[in-house]
Scaffold this motif. Structure first.
Motif, mmCIF file in Angstrom:
data_model
loop_
_atom_site.group_PDB
_atom_site.id
_atom_site.type_symbol
_atom_site.label_atom_id
_atom_site.label_comp_id
_atom_site.label_asym_id
_atom_site.label_seq_id
_atom_site.Cartn_x
_atom_site.Cartn_y
_atom_site.Cartn_z
ATOM 1 N N GLU A 19 -3.165 11.539 -16.827
ATOM 2 C CA GLU A 19 -1.716 11.314 -16.890
ATOM 3 C C GLU A 19 -1.351 9.930 -16.343
ATOM 4 O OE1 GLU A 19 2.167 11.985 -17.884
ATOM 5 O OE2 GLU A 19 0.498 13.323 -18.367
ATOM 6 N N ARG A 23 0.195 6.522 -18.356
ATOM 7 C CA ARG A 23 1.399 5.802 -17.932
ATOM 8 C C ARG A 23 1.126 4.353 -17.541
ATOM 9 N NH1 ARG A 23 5.378 10.065 -14.931
ATOM 10 N NH2 ARG A 23 4.720 11.962 -16.018
ATOM 11 N N GLY A 157 5.241 19.399 -20.911
ATOM 12 C CA GLY A 157 6.299 18.583 -20.324
ATOM 13 C C GLY A 157 7.518 19.387 -19.912
ATOM 14 N N ASP A 180 0.520 20.024 -17.061
ATOM 15 C CA ASP A 180 1.940 19.897 -16.707
ATOM 16 C C ASP A 180 2.126 19.646 -15.208
ATOM 17 O OD1 ASP A 180 3.155 19.978 -19.209
ATOM 18 O OD2 ASP A 180 3.080 22.158 -19.287
ATOM 19 N N ILE A 183 1.909 16.016 -14.733
ATOM 20 C CA ILE A 183 3.149 15.308 -15.072
ATOM 21 C C ILE A 183 4.086 15.301 -13.865
ATOM 22 C CG2 ILE A 183 5.240 15.343 -16.491
ATOM 23 C CD1 ILE A 183 3.609 16.571 -18.739
ATOM 24 N N ALA A 184 4.229 16.458 -13.226
ATOM 25 C CA ALA A 184 5.124 16.558 -12.063
ATOM 26 C C ALA A 184 4.650 15.656 -10.930
ATOM 27 C CB ALA A 184 5.204 18.013 -11.590
ATOM 28 N N ALA A 186 2.781 12.883 -11.256
ATOM 29 C CA ALA A 186 2.989 11.492 -11.658
ATOM 30 C C ALA A 186 4.469 11.114 -11.581
ATOM 31 C CB ALA A 186 2.453 11.272 -13.074
ATOM 32 N N ASP A 187 5.341 12.041 -11.941
ATOM 33 C CA ASP A 187 6.788 11.799 -11.819
ATOM 34 C C ASP A 187 7.154 11.516 -10.362
ATOM 35 O OD1 ASP A 187 7.151 12.265 -14.529
ATOM 36 O OD2 ASP A 187 8.018 14.269 -14.271
ATOM 37 N N GLU A 188 6.566 12.286 -9.447
ATOM 38 C CA GLU A 188 6.861 12.125 -8.017
ATOM 39 C C GLU A 188 6.382 10.769 -7.514
ATOM 40 O OE1 GLU A 188 8.087 12.765 -4.119
ATOM 41 O OE2 GLU A 188 8.625 13.914 -5.917
ATOM 42 N N GLU A 190 6.191 8.012 -9.376
ATOM 43 C CA GLU A 190 7.050 6.973 -9.958
ATOM 44 C C GLU A 190 8.485 7.026 -9.438
ATOM 45 O OE1 GLU A 190 4.656 6.418 -14.177
ATOM 46 O OE2 GLU A 190 6.534 7.547 -14.158
ATOM 47 N N LYS A 191 8.965 8.238 -9.175
ATOM 48 C CA LYS A 191 10.342 8.404 -8.674
ATOM 49 C C LYS A 191 10.318 9.367 -7.491
ATOM 50 C CE LYS A 191 12.570 7.492 -13.124
ATOM 51 N NZ LYS A 191 13.473 8.025 -14.188
#
Length: 203
Positions: A19, A23, A157, A180, A183-184, A186-188, A190-191
């Motif tokens: 993941e 990105r 997603g 999935d 994804i969570a 990697a989201d954390e 980045e943001k």
């Protein structure tokens, strides 16, 4: 970002590495047997041992983020936390377990009668790790608990986030795929939304 992933050849670690590669992050993928790590863009397979605190500190140095995706019984939380602090990484994310999630106020999943005996020691070790992190004043950590069932399924997603309570769907099933979950996580990265907190991921 420059991100180090310890345990990158495991089921969760490999999906996290994939993941992050997708990105465009520069990933140092660490495993005892780096030849097991799939060849991916921006990924550098690297040999490392999570029980070697000095070696891990050196490997993690120079990265923005360190992720540990290793079994709790096959690692030492004191050494992992020590390496995270010693390396000077900006953030430290831990692939946690579901056993420490609450099924009722003050009642952890691992303490319930139906909890599988073969996973109890691992779950208790994960709960201890979380307790240690919560005592840290200087480390910017995040502990990410999967659902009760952590499985090989397609990347959709679509998922929900929670905090300290076990999440389940309308049928009472608590589950999330490795893809999935990645994804969570990697989201954390980045943001950031859960600094010095635990959160959980579920369908």
């Amino acid at each position: 970002m420059k991100i180090a992933v310890a345990g990158a050849s495991g089921r969760a670690g490999s999906e996290i590495t994939k993941e992050l590669s997708r990105r465009g992050h520069a990933v140092t993928a660490i495993a005892r047997n780096p030849e097991k790590i799939a060849g991916l863009p921006n990924v550098t397979p690297t040999k490392g041992d999570v029980l070697d605190q000095a070696g891990l500190t050196k490997l993690w140095s120079g990265h923005d983020v360190a992720v540990s995706s290793v079994h709790f019984l096959a690692s030492d939380p004191h050494k992992l936390i020590g390496a995270a602090k010693g390396s000077g990484v900006g953030r430290y994310l831990v692939v946690g377990g579901a056993g420490s999630l609450e099924v009722a106020p003050g009642v952890k999943l691992v303490t319930t009668p139906g909890f599988p005996a073969q996973y109890k020691a691992e779950a208790e070790a994960g709960s201890t790790f979380l307790d240690l992190l919560r005592q840290e004043k200087d480390l910017n950590w995040t502990f990410i608990s999967p659902s009760a069932l952590f499985v090989e399924e397609a990347r959709t997603g679509k998922f929900r986030l929670g905090t300290d309570q076990l999440l389940a769907d309308a049928n009472g099933k608590s589950w999330i795929s490795f893809a999935d979950y990645a994804i969570a996580l990697a989201d954390e990265i980045e943001k950031p939304a859960h600094s010095r907190q635990r959160f959980t991921v579920a369908y």
